[in-house]
Design a protein around this motif. Sequence first.
Motif, PDB file in Angstrom:
ATOM      1  N   ASP A  36       6.353  -5.014   0.855  1.00 43.82           N
ATOM      2  CA  ASP A  36       5.072  -5.512   1.358  1.00 43.82           C
ATOM      3  C   ASP A  36       3.957  -4.473   1.213  1.00 43.82           C
ATOM      4  O   ASP A  36       3.225  -4.188   2.162  1.00 43.82           O
ATOM      5  N   LEU A  37       3.870  -3.886   0.011  1.00 48.03           N
ATOM      6  CA  LEU A  37       2.861  -2.866  -0.268  1.00 48.03           C
ATOM      7  C   LEU A  37       1.796  -3.400  -1.214  1.00 48.03           C
ATOM      8  O   LEU A  37       2.114  -4.117  -2.168  1.00 48.03           O
ATOM      9  N   SER A  38       0.576  -3.028  -0.968  1.00 45.84           N
ATOM     10  CA  SER A  38      -0.512  -3.347  -1.891  1.00 45.84           C
ATOM     11  C   SER A  38      -0.592  -2.237  -2.936  1.00 45.84           C
ATOM     12  O   SER A  38       0.027  -1.173  -2.788  1.00 45.84           O
ATOM     13  N   SER A  39      -1.387  -2.461  -3.965  1.00 47.52           N
ATOM     14  CA  SER A  39      -1.564  -1.414  -4.973  1.00 47.52           C
ATOM     15  C   SER A  39      -2.257  -0.195  -4.365  1.00 47.52           C
ATOM     16  O   SER A  39      -1.952   0.943  -4.731  1.00 47.52           O
ATOM     17  N   ALA A  40      -3.154  -0.427  -3.423  1.00 47.02           N
ATOM     18  CA  ALA A  40      -3.809   0.694  -2.729  1.00 47.02           C
ATOM     19  C   ALA A  40      -2.789   1.493  -1.922  1.00 47.02           C
ATOM     20  O   ALA A  40      -2.842   2.733  -1.900  1.00 47.02           O
ATOM     21  N   ASP A  41      -1.857   0.796  -1.284  1.00 50.19           N
ATOM     22  CA  ASP A  41      -0.793   1.479  -0.532  1.00 50.19           C
ATOM     23  C   ASP A  41       0.043   2.341  -1.473  1.00 50.19           C
ATOM     24  O   ASP A  41       0.337   3.503  -1.172  1.00 50.19           O
ATOM     25  N   LEU A  42       0.423   1.766  -2.605  1.00 49.70           N
ATOM     26  CA  LEU A  42       1.247   2.502  -3.559  1.00 49.70           C
ATOM     27  C   LEU A  42       0.498   3.716  -4.106  1.00 49.70           C
ATOM     28  O   LEU A  42       1.068   4.798  -4.217  1.00 49.70           O
ATOM     29  N   ALA A  43      -0.766   3.542  -4.416  1.00 50.59           N
ATOM     30  CA  ALA A  43      -1.571   4.663  -4.915  1.00 50.59           C
ATOM     31  C   ALA A  43      -1.584   5.804  -3.899  1.00 50.59           C
ATOM     32  O   ALA A  43      -1.397   6.971  -4.256  1.00 50.59           O
ATOM     33  N   ARG A  44      -1.774   5.460  -2.659  1.00 47.49           N
ATOM     34  CA  ARG A  44      -1.805   6.474  -1.596  1.00 47.49           C
ATOM     35  C   ARG A  44      -0.447   7.155  -1.444  1.00 47.49           C
ATOM     36  O   ARG A  44      -0.354   8.381  -1.419  1.00 47.49           O
ATOM     37  N   LEU A  45       0.612   6.359  -1.389  1.00 46.57           N
ATOM     38  CA  LEU A  45       1.955   6.907  -1.205  1.00 46.57           C
ATOM     39  C   LEU A  45       2.418   7.758  -2.388  1.00 46.57           C
ATOM     40  O   LEU A  45       3.152   8.723  -2.214  1.00 46.57           O
ATOM     41  N   ALA A  46       1.976   7.391  -3.588  1.00 43.54           N
ATOM     42  CA  ALA A  46       2.376   8.125  -4.791  1.00 43.54           C
ATOM     43  C   ALA A  46       1.386   9.228  -5.158  1.00 43.54           C
ATOM     44  O   ALA A  46       1.609   9.948  -6.131  1.00 43.54           O
ATOM     45  N   SER A  47       0.314   9.351  -4.372  1.00 47.17           N
ATOM     46  CA  SER A  47      -0.746  10.334  -4.651  1.00 47.17           C
ATOM     47  C   SER A  47      -1.269  10.189  -6.083  1.00 47.17           C
ATOM     48  O   SER A  47      -1.387  11.155  -6.835  1.00 47.17           O
ATOM     49  N   MET A  48      -1.570   8.940  -6.428  1.00 48.80           N
ATOM     50  CA  MET A  48      -2.082   8.627  -7.756  1.00 48.80           C
ATOM     51  C   MET A  48      -3.382   7.845  -7.626  1.00 48.80           C
ATOM     52  O   MET A  48      -3.574   7.135  -6.637  1.00 48.80           O
ATOM     53  N   PRO A  49      -4.257   7.954  -8.609  1.00 50.28           N
ATOM     54  CA  PRO A  49      -5.503   7.182  -8.561  1.00 50.28           C
ATOM     55  C   PRO A  49      -5.224   5.674  -8.593  1.00 50.28           C
ATOM     56  O   PRO A  49      -4.336   5.226  -9.335  1.00 50.28           O
ATOM     57  N   PRO A  50      -5.970   4.902  -7.815  1.00 48.03           N
ATOM     58  CA  PRO A  50      -5.785   3.450  -7.815  1.00 48.03           C
ATOM     59  C   PRO A  50      -5.916   2.833  -9.208  1.00 48.03           C
ATOM     60  O   PRO A  50      -5.206   1.882  -9.544  1.00 48.03           O
ATOM     61  N   GLY A  51      -6.808   3.376 -10.024  1.00 44.12           N
ATOM     62  CA  GLY A  51      -6.980   2.857 -11.379  1.00 44.12           C
ATOM     63  C   GLY A  51      -5.730   3.021 -12.228  1.00 44.12           C
ATOM     64  O   GLY A  51      -5.394   2.153 -13.043  1.00 44.12           O
ATOM     65  N   THR A  52      -5.025   4.119 -12.038  1.00 40.30           N
ATOM     66  CA  THR A  52      -3.782   4.356 -12.768  1.00 40.30           C
ATOM     67  C   THR A  52      -2.723   3.351 -12.335  1.00 40.30           C
ATOM     68  O   THR A  52      -2.018   2.776 -13.166  1.00 40.30           O
ATOM     69  N   ILE A  53      -2.629   3.129 -11.040  1.00 37.76           N
ATOM     70  CA  ILE A  53      -1.676   2.140 -10.519  1.00 37.76           C
ATOM     71  C   ILE A  53      -2.003   0.764 -11.088  1.00 37.76           C
ATOM     72  O   ILE A  53      -1.108   0.036 -11.527  1.00 37.76           O
ATOM     73  N   SER A  54      -3.262   0.418 -11.119  1.00 41.87           N
ATOM     74  CA  SER A  54      -3.680  -0.871 -11.666  1.00 41.87           C
ATOM     75  C   SER A  54      -3.252  -1.030 -13.121  1.00 41.87           C
ATOM     76  O   SER A  54      -2.742  -2.075 -13.529  1.00 41.87           O
ATOM     77  N   LYS A  55      -3.425   0.021 -13.923  1.00 48.76           N
ATOM     78  CA  LYS A  55      -3.026  -0.024 -15.334  1.00 48.76           C
ATOM     79  C   LYS A  55      -1.516  -0.152 -15.478  1.00 48.76           C
ATOM     80  O   LYS A  55      -1.028  -0.892 -16.337  1.00 48.76           O
ATOM     81  N   ILE A  56      -0.777   0.544 -14.647  1.00 51.49           N
ATOM     82  CA  ILE A  56       0.683   0.456 -14.687  1.00 51.49           C
ATOM     83  C   ILE A  56       1.123  -0.956 -14.320  1.00 51.49           C
ATOM     84  O   ILE A  56       1.964  -1.554 -14.995  1.00 51.49           O
ATOM     85  N   LEU A  57       0.553  -1.495 -13.255  1.00 54.04           N
ATOM     86  CA  LEU A  57       0.942  -2.826 -12.781  1.00 54.04           C
ATOM     87  C   LEU A  57       0.561  -3.933 -13.751  1.00 54.04           C
ATOM     88  O   LEU A  57       1.192  -4.988 -13.766  1.00 54.04           O
TER      89      LEU A  57
END
Length: 107
Positions: free
Chosen positions: A30-51
């Motif tokens: 139950d994680l959002s992309s913003a949650d994952l970005a924060r937990l992984a210490s990665m930029p939200p834009g990078t998470i978006s590209k991966i997803l």
Amino acid sequence: MFIHGTFFDKKQEISSTVAQNVRDLMRAKDLSSADLARLASMPPGTISKILSGSVGITLTTAVKLADALQVDVSRTLAGLSKYTLSATEEQETQESETFFISILSIE
């Protein structure tokens, strides 16, 4: 010509497989992309590209995502063992490496 051939098709399939794995793991937690970005210490834009499957990832990134999702890294890379390169593709890959970005492109 090789550049339009199976290597790039495989690259896209691999990126899509990793993206689906990460999305499934996020949904289970139950994680959002913003949650994952924060937990992984990665930029939200990078998470978006991966997803979206629009980029590949390095092993380091796969480990960061797995740690953030509290799963073994094999869960982020599940389903990739079916991808191999033939000897011809390996040779063409070596000869053409200046023309394309590696499968594992994001650090």
